[in-house]
Design a protein around this motif. Structure first.
Motif, PDB file in Angstrom:
ATOM      1  N   LEU A 146       0.826  -1.219   0.000  1.00 39.21           N
ATOM      2  CA  LEU A 146       0.000   0.000   0.000  1.00 39.21           C
ATOM      3  C   LEU A 146       0.858   1.266   0.000  1.00 39.21           C
ATOM      4  O   LEU A 146       0.734   2.137   0.859  1.00 39.21           O
ATOM      5  CB  LEU A 146      -0.970   0.010   1.182  1.00 39.21           C
ATOM      6  N   ALA A 150      -1.871   9.144  -1.454  1.00 41.84           N
ATOM      7  CA  ALA A 150      -3.244   9.516  -1.127  1.00 41.84           C
ATOM      8  C   ALA A 150      -3.883  10.375  -2.205  1.00 41.84           C
ATOM      9  O   ALA A 150      -5.112  10.384  -2.362  1.00 41.84           O
ATOM     10  CB  ALA A 150      -3.265  10.251   0.220  1.00 41.84           C
ATOM     11  N   LEU A 155      -7.356   7.165  -7.474  1.00 47.43           N
ATOM     12  CA  LEU A 155      -8.213   7.152  -6.289  1.00 47.43           C
ATOM     13  C   LEU A 155      -9.325   8.199  -6.368  1.00 47.43           C
ATOM     14  O   LEU A 155     -10.087   8.353  -5.412  1.00 47.43           O
ATOM     15  CB  LEU A 155      -7.388   7.393  -5.023  1.00 47.43           C
ATOM     16  N   ARG A 173      -3.806   2.003   6.714  1.00 53.29           N
ATOM     17  CA  ARG A 173      -3.918   2.436   5.317  1.00 53.29           C
ATOM     18  C   ARG A 173      -5.083   1.747   4.635  1.00 53.29           C
ATOM     19  O   ARG A 173      -5.762   2.322   3.790  1.00 53.29           O
ATOM     20  CB  ARG A 173      -2.624   2.148   4.562  1.00 53.29           C
ATOM     21  N   LEU A 177      -8.234   3.811   2.897  1.00 61.50           N
ATOM     22  CA  LEU A 177      -8.709   3.639   1.520  1.00 61.50           C
ATOM     23  C   LEU A 177     -10.181   3.239   1.498  1.00 61.50           C
ATOM     24  O   LEU A 177     -10.958   3.731   0.669  1.00 61.50           O
ATOM     25  CB  LEU A 177      -7.860   2.590   0.806  1.00 61.50           C
ATOM     26  N   ARG A 180     -12.590   5.936   1.770  1.00 63.23           N
ATOM     27  CA  ARG A 180     -12.730   6.703   0.530  1.00 63.23           C
ATOM     28  C   ARG A 180     -13.450   5.900  -0.554  1.00 63.23           C
ATOM     29  O   ARG A 180     -13.424   6.260  -1.726  1.00 63.23           O
ATOM     30  CB  ARG A 180     -11.356   7.142   0.035  1.00 63.23           C
ATOM     31  N   VAL A 182     -12.672   3.044  -1.729  1.00 65.88           N
ATOM     32  CA  VAL A 182     -11.748   2.270  -2.555  1.00 65.88           C
ATOM     33  C   VAL A 182     -11.742   0.845  -2.029  1.00 65.88           C
ATOM     34  O   VAL A 182     -11.504   0.615  -0.839  1.00 65.88           O
ATOM     35  CB  VAL A 182     -10.326   2.857  -2.505  1.00 65.88           C
ATOM     36  N   VAL A 184     -10.378  -2.685  -1.184  1.00 65.79           N
ATOM     37  CA  VAL A 184      -9.072  -3.287  -0.921  1.00 65.79           C
ATOM     38  C   VAL A 184      -9.261  -4.787  -0.780  1.00 65.79           C
ATOM     39  O   VAL A 184     -10.065  -5.244   0.031  1.00 65.79           O
ATOM     40  CB  VAL A 184      -8.431  -2.710   0.356  1.00 65.79           C
TER      41      VAL A 184
END
Length: 327
Positions: A146, A150, A155, A173, A177, A180, A182, A184
């Motif tokens: 990762l 940012a 992103l 981290r 993410l 936001r 995102v 993972v």
């Protein structure tokens, strides 16, 4: 057929307009069926930017999703001497405008587009569809620890993004993410990398049937070594760079017969660049299969010509000049 049915029902048809939609491997059959059975007009394919006369579907070939992974298309642009960047990392632009427009059309035809973390750090690509009409694909980043900045373009909220990482990644981290929006995905890792077969399997479970891979050099080489590529698309520019980043690294090939070959080749000349696409055929590694080739990801063949088992091959992301020429 549909227009006549409306008229027979006493309704007048003032105008027939084609549907405004970009072609995609998931909708082509449906649209063709509508046109053949109901008399629909062919969908419009106009684009706001530069246009290319090539149909990206011709370059993609027949999309055949594998059992445990998506259909993988490896695509990159290189100089005549096989470089994707100069010695100091410059790569904009190796290919011409028409080729870059076609790259966006390829993105619009695939479910996802993938790069390594080196490409994100060095080039900060957006990986969206802008030069042609169509929806942007899911963006995928290979990032075992990762390191993704940012403020990376991948992103932003212009398209969805999945980061494939390993259990070694910092949990803070990961949470950052995910806050936001995102996605993972944790997959097995090893010495400095993401385990590619596991990563592709995770994408298949997420609904990705077709995957366009745009680099960089480590990703290109690792996927070829692992025999995880179905289709290869290479744009060659009329340019010689000398020292620079090689598109493909060492594959452990000892003989010409041991090289990776292409079948069902499609060759096209653009205004500036030459495009070659074809289905990837890997050399056999067992003595009793000498002289024969196998398709991508064939379970009956072990090894990759370098003594490394595909199931143990890792995507290493620590080397510099990961990849170039991506926007």
């Amino acid at each position: 057929a549909k227009v006549e049915a409306f008229k027979r029902a006493g309704m007048s048809v003032v105008e027939v307009r084609p549907i405004h939609i970009a072609p995609h491997h998931r909708n082509v059959a449906y649209l063709e069926s509508k046109r053949a059975r109901l008399g629909h007009l062919a969908p419009t394919r106009s684009a706001p930017g530069p246009r290319t006369h090539l149909d990206p579907g011709e370059l993609l070939g027949e999309i055949r999703s594998q059992r445990n992974r998506p259909y993988v298309v490896l695509k990159y642009a290189q100089s005549l001497d096989g470089r994707i960047a100069t010695g100091n990392g410059d790569s904009k632009w190796i290919s011409g405008e028409e080729e870059r427009t076609l790259s966006h059309a390829l993105r619009a035809r695939c479910d996802a587009v993938m790069v390594g973390i080196g490409t994100v750090v060095n080039d900060d690509p957006r990986l969206t569809v802008r030069l042609v009409e169509g929806a942007s694909p899911l963006r995928v980043v290979l990032d075992s620890s990762l390191r993704i900045p940012a403020d990376a373009n991948v992103l932003d909220d212009r398209a969805s993004t999945i980061v494939l990482t390993t259990p070694a990644a910092n949990s803070l981290r990961v949470a950052e993410l995910e806050r936001r929006d995102v996605a993972v995905r944790l997959v097995p890792g090893g010495s400095g990398g993401v385990h590619l077969p596991s990563g592709l399997s995770a994408l298949k479970r997420a609904g990705v049937r077709s995957l366009l891979v745009e680099g960089g050099a480590r990703v290109i080489t690792s996927l070829l070594k692992a025999r995880l590529v179905d289709r290869l698309i290479v744009a060659s520019a009329p340019l010689i760079l000398g020292r620079g980043t090689e598109a493909v690294g060492d594959l452990g090939t000892g003989t010409i017969l041991g090289g990776i070959s292409l079948t069902n080749v499609c060759l096209r000349v653009l205004e500036r660049d030459v495009l070659m696409a074809g289905d990837v055929r890997f050399p056999a590694t067992h003595p009793h299969l000498a002289g024969r080739v196998v398709g991508a990801g064939a379970a009956s063949v072990t090894g990759n010509g370098s003594g490394t088992s595909p199931s143990r091959l890792l995507m290493h992301e620590s080397a510099p000049a990961e990849g170039r020429n991506r926007t």
